[in-house]
Design a protein around this motif. Sequence first.
Motif, PDB file in Angstrom:
ATOM      1  N   ASP A 180       0.837  -1.211   0.000  1.00 17.59           N
ATOM      2  CA  ASP A 180       0.000   0.000   0.000  1.00 17.59           C
ATOM      3  C   ASP A 180       0.865   1.252   0.000  1.00 17.59           C
ATOM      4  O   ASP A 180       0.468   2.295  -0.516  1.00 17.59           O
ATOM      5  CB  ASP A 180      -0.907   0.005   1.237  1.00 17.59           C
ATOM      6  N   CYS A 181       2.038   1.162   0.652  1.00 18.18           N
ATOM      7  CA  CYS A 181       2.931   2.310   0.770  1.00 18.18           C
ATOM      8  C   CYS A 181       4.374   1.780   0.772  1.00 18.18           C
ATOM      9  O   CYS A 181       4.606   0.615   1.100  1.00 18.18           O
ATOM     10  CB  CYS A 181       2.762   3.071   2.095  1.00 18.18           C
ATOM     11  N   ALA A 182       5.288   2.662   0.425  1.00 17.84           N
ATOM     12  CA  ALA A 182       6.716   2.338   0.582  1.00 17.84           C
ATOM     13  C   ALA A 182       7.347   3.542   1.235  1.00 17.84           C
ATOM     14  O   ALA A 182       7.036   4.684   0.885  1.00 17.84           O
ATOM     15  CB  ALA A 182       7.373   2.069  -0.768  1.00 17.84           C
ATOM     16  N   THR A 183       8.209   3.306   2.215  1.00 17.15           N
ATOM     17  CA  THR A 183       8.925   4.429   2.828  1.00 17.15           C
ATOM     18  C   THR A 183      10.373   4.372   2.368  1.00 17.15           C
ATOM     19  O   THR A 183      11.031   3.324   2.439  1.00 17.15           O
ATOM     20  CB  THR A 183       8.782   4.459   4.357  1.00 17.15           C
ATOM     21  N   ILE A 184      10.861   5.500   1.848  1.00 16.19           N
ATOM     22  CA  ILE A 184      12.150   5.483   1.150  1.00 16.19           C
ATOM     23  C   ILE A 184      13.031   6.657   1.568  1.00 16.19           C
ATOM     24  O   ILE A 184      12.528   7.747   1.845  1.00 16.19           O
ATOM     25  CB  ILE A 184      11.929   5.514  -0.380  1.00 16.19           C
ATOM     26  N   PRO A 185      14.332   6.446   1.582  1.00 14.85           N
ATOM     27  CA  PRO A 185      15.246   7.557   1.879  1.00 14.85           C
ATOM     28  C   PRO A 185      15.176   8.592   0.744  1.00 14.85           C
ATOM     29  O   PRO A 185      14.857   8.225  -0.400  1.00 14.85           O
ATOM     30  CB  PRO A 185      16.624   6.889   1.903  1.00 14.85           C
ATOM     31  N   PRO A 186      15.503   9.860   1.031  1.00 10.71           N
ATOM     32  CA  PRO A 186      15.466  10.897  -0.003  1.00 10.71           C
ATOM     33  C   PRO A 186      16.242  10.521  -1.273  1.00 10.71           C
ATOM     34  O   PRO A 186      15.785  10.806  -2.375  1.00 10.71           O
ATOM     35  CB  PRO A 186      16.083  12.113   0.694  1.00 10.71           C
ATOM     36  N   ALA A 187      17.399   9.873  -1.136  1.00 12.43           N
ATOM     37  CA  ALA A 187      18.202   9.530  -2.329  1.00 12.43           C
ATOM     38  C   ALA A 187      17.448   8.555  -3.236  1.00 12.43           C
ATOM     39  O   ALA A 187      17.552   8.632  -4.466  1.00 12.43           O
ATOM     40  CB  ALA A 187      19.540   8.927  -1.905  1.00 12.43           C
ATOM     41  N   VAL A 188      16.702   7.640  -2.645  1.00 13.70           N
ATOM     42  CA  VAL A 188      15.930   6.688  -3.460  1.00 13.70           C
ATOM     43  C   VAL A 188      14.768   7.414  -4.140  1.00 13.70           C
ATOM     44  O   VAL A 188      14.440   7.135  -5.297  1.00 13.70           O
ATOM     45  CB  VAL A 188      15.431   5.498  -2.601  1.00 13.70           C
ATOM     46  N   PHE A 189      14.189   8.380  -3.451  1.00 13.61           N
ATOM     47  CA  PHE A 189      13.116   9.192  -4.061  1.00 13.61           C
ATOM     48  C   PHE A 189      13.660   9.895  -5.311  1.00 13.61           C
ATOM     49  O   PHE A 189      13.037   9.871  -6.370  1.00 13.61           O
ATOM     50  CB  PHE A 189      12.587  10.208  -3.047  1.00 13.61           C
ATOM     51  N   GLU A 190      14.833  10.509  -5.181  1.00  8.33           N
ATOM     52  CA  GLU A 190      15.466  11.195  -6.317  1.00  8.33           C
ATOM     53  C   GLU A 190      15.706  10.200  -7.454  1.00  8.33           C
ATOM     54  O   GLU A 190      15.478  10.523  -8.625  1.00  8.33           O
ATOM     55  CB  GLU A 190      16.816  11.805  -5.905  1.00  8.33           C
ATOM     56  N   ALA A 191      16.161   8.992  -7.108  1.00  8.27           N
ATOM     57  CA  ALA A 191      16.483   7.990  -8.136  1.00  8.27           C
ATOM     58  C   ALA A 191      15.241   7.555  -8.912  1.00  8.27           C
ATOM     59  O   ALA A 191      15.354   7.147 -10.077  1.00  8.27           O
ATOM     60  CB  ALA A 191      17.152   6.781  -7.492  1.00  8.27           C
ATOM     61  N   LEU A 192      14.068   7.643  -8.287  1.00  7.89           N
ATOM     62  CA  LEU A 192      12.836   7.215  -8.961  1.00  7.89           C
ATOM     63  C   LEU A 192      12.562   8.017 -10.229  1.00  7.89           C
ATOM     64  O   LEU A 192      11.916   7.532 -11.146  1.00  7.89           O
ATOM     65  CB  LEU A 192      11.635   7.366  -8.018  1.00  7.89           C
ATOM     66  N   PHE A 193      13.036   9.263 -10.267  1.00  8.17           N
ATOM     67  CA  PHE A 193      12.771  10.124 -11.415  1.00  8.17           C
ATOM     68  C   PHE A 193      13.652   9.791 -12.616  1.00  8.17           C
ATOM     69  O   PHE A 193      13.353  10.197 -13.725  1.00  8.17           O
ATOM     70  CB  PHE A 193      13.027  11.603 -11.043  1.00  8.17           C
ATOM     71  N   ARG A 194      14.768   9.102 -12.348  1.00  6.69           N
ATOM     72  CA  ARG A 194      15.815   9.028 -13.371  1.00  6.69           C
ATOM     73  C   ARG A 194      15.871   7.707 -14.154  1.00  6.69           C
ATOM     74  O   ARG A 194      15.556   6.636 -13.625  1.00  6.69           O
ATOM     75  CB  ARG A 194      17.186   9.247 -12.699  1.00  6.69           C
ATOM     76  N   HIS A 195      16.260   7.837 -15.438  1.00 11.66           N
ATOM     77  CA  HIS A 195      16.643   6.677 -16.255  1.00 11.66           C
ATOM     78  C   HIS A 195      17.642   7.210 -17.278  1.00 11.66           C
ATOM     79  O   HIS A 195      17.423   8.301 -17.824  1.00 11.66           O
ATOM     80  CB  HIS A 195      15.426   6.049 -16.948  1.00 11.66           C
ATOM     81  N   PRO A 196      18.702   6.478 -17.552  1.00 14.36           N
ATOM     82  CA  PRO A 196      19.703   6.976 -18.514  1.00 14.36           C
ATOM     83  C   PRO A 196      19.086   7.329 -19.865  1.00 14.36           C
ATOM     84  O   PRO A 196      19.501   8.298 -20.509  1.00 14.36           O
ATOM     85  CB  PRO A 196      20.686   5.816 -18.653  1.00 14.36           C
ATOM     86  N   LEU A 197      18.071   6.572 -20.299  1.00 11.87           N
ATOM     87  CA  LEU A 197      17.467   6.849 -21.608  1.00 11.87           C
ATOM     88  C   LEU A 197      16.602   8.104 -21.577  1.00 11.87           C
ATOM     89  O   LEU A 197      16.428   8.763 -22.600  1.00 11.87           O
ATOM     90  CB  LEU A 197      16.649   5.647 -22.089  1.00 11.87           C
ATOM     91  N   THR A 198      16.056   8.445 -20.397  1.00  8.17           N
ATOM     92  CA  THR A 198      15.310   9.706 -20.266  1.00  8.17           C
ATOM     93  C   THR A 198      16.282  10.856 -20.464  1.00  8.17           C
ATOM     94  O   THR A 198      16.018  11.794 -21.224  1.00  8.17           O
ATOM     95  CB  THR A 198      14.647   9.805 -18.874  1.00  8.17           C
TER      96      THR A 198
END
Length: 217
Positions: A180-198
């Motif tokens: 239902d939820c995931a709790t994540i460190p700020p660095a993992v939150f930042e990583a969610l936005f990124r992909h090398p192809l983007t």
Amino acid sequence: MQIFLDTTDVAALKTLAATGLVDGVTTNPSLIAKSGRPMLEVIAEICAVVEGPVSAEVSAMDVEGMLAEGRKLAAIAPNVVVKVPMTKEGLIAVRLFAEEGIQTNVTLCFTAAQALLAAKAGAGYVSPFIGRLDDIGEDGMQLIHDIRAVFDNYAFDTEILAASVRTAEHVQAAAIAGADCATIPPAVFEALFRHPLTEKGLQQFMLDWATAGQTIL
Ligand code: E4P
């Protein structure tokens, strides 16, 4: 799936909450210690930034102590969720908190059987620790699948809060597994936005746009 930040870094929280994508916050005694600040002050500041659930963990090991600490924490703001350890005493406290209308999050959950007990006790959230199971060579994500199956079998409305999340892949897998939820460190939150192809694709689009010599506005 709701995304919570696992942090006591209020400055980082403010920056990331501005995305509108942060649904809540979790903390633990280690994160409070790392902040070097008084717990009540930090929790109050976090609650002023985020409207959603903010987990604040008790430090007492006995039922009476947990109840006293939990009531004090819950009085900080209406969105405080009292975090209690997955122990016999913890689950007795969860049942009593539920009777008082105080929301709870049962932490340090490592088996589906523990999650079942937490749900039966009336916990609002249960926190299975994925990364720490991976650390000892087990499959942390399987635990999310197993708890999902157990809760669905018996229509428990306790929310599965995937915790000890270390990577963006963990977040994705937890969502697929039905957390239902995931709790994540700020660095993992930042990583969610990124992909090398983007990044690569955007670079090329901007290059081509410059070549076209056009403007939109
Ligand atoms: C969750 O409630 C915990 O604060 C946290 O996710 C623990 O993560 P760690 O195993 O990376 O310390």
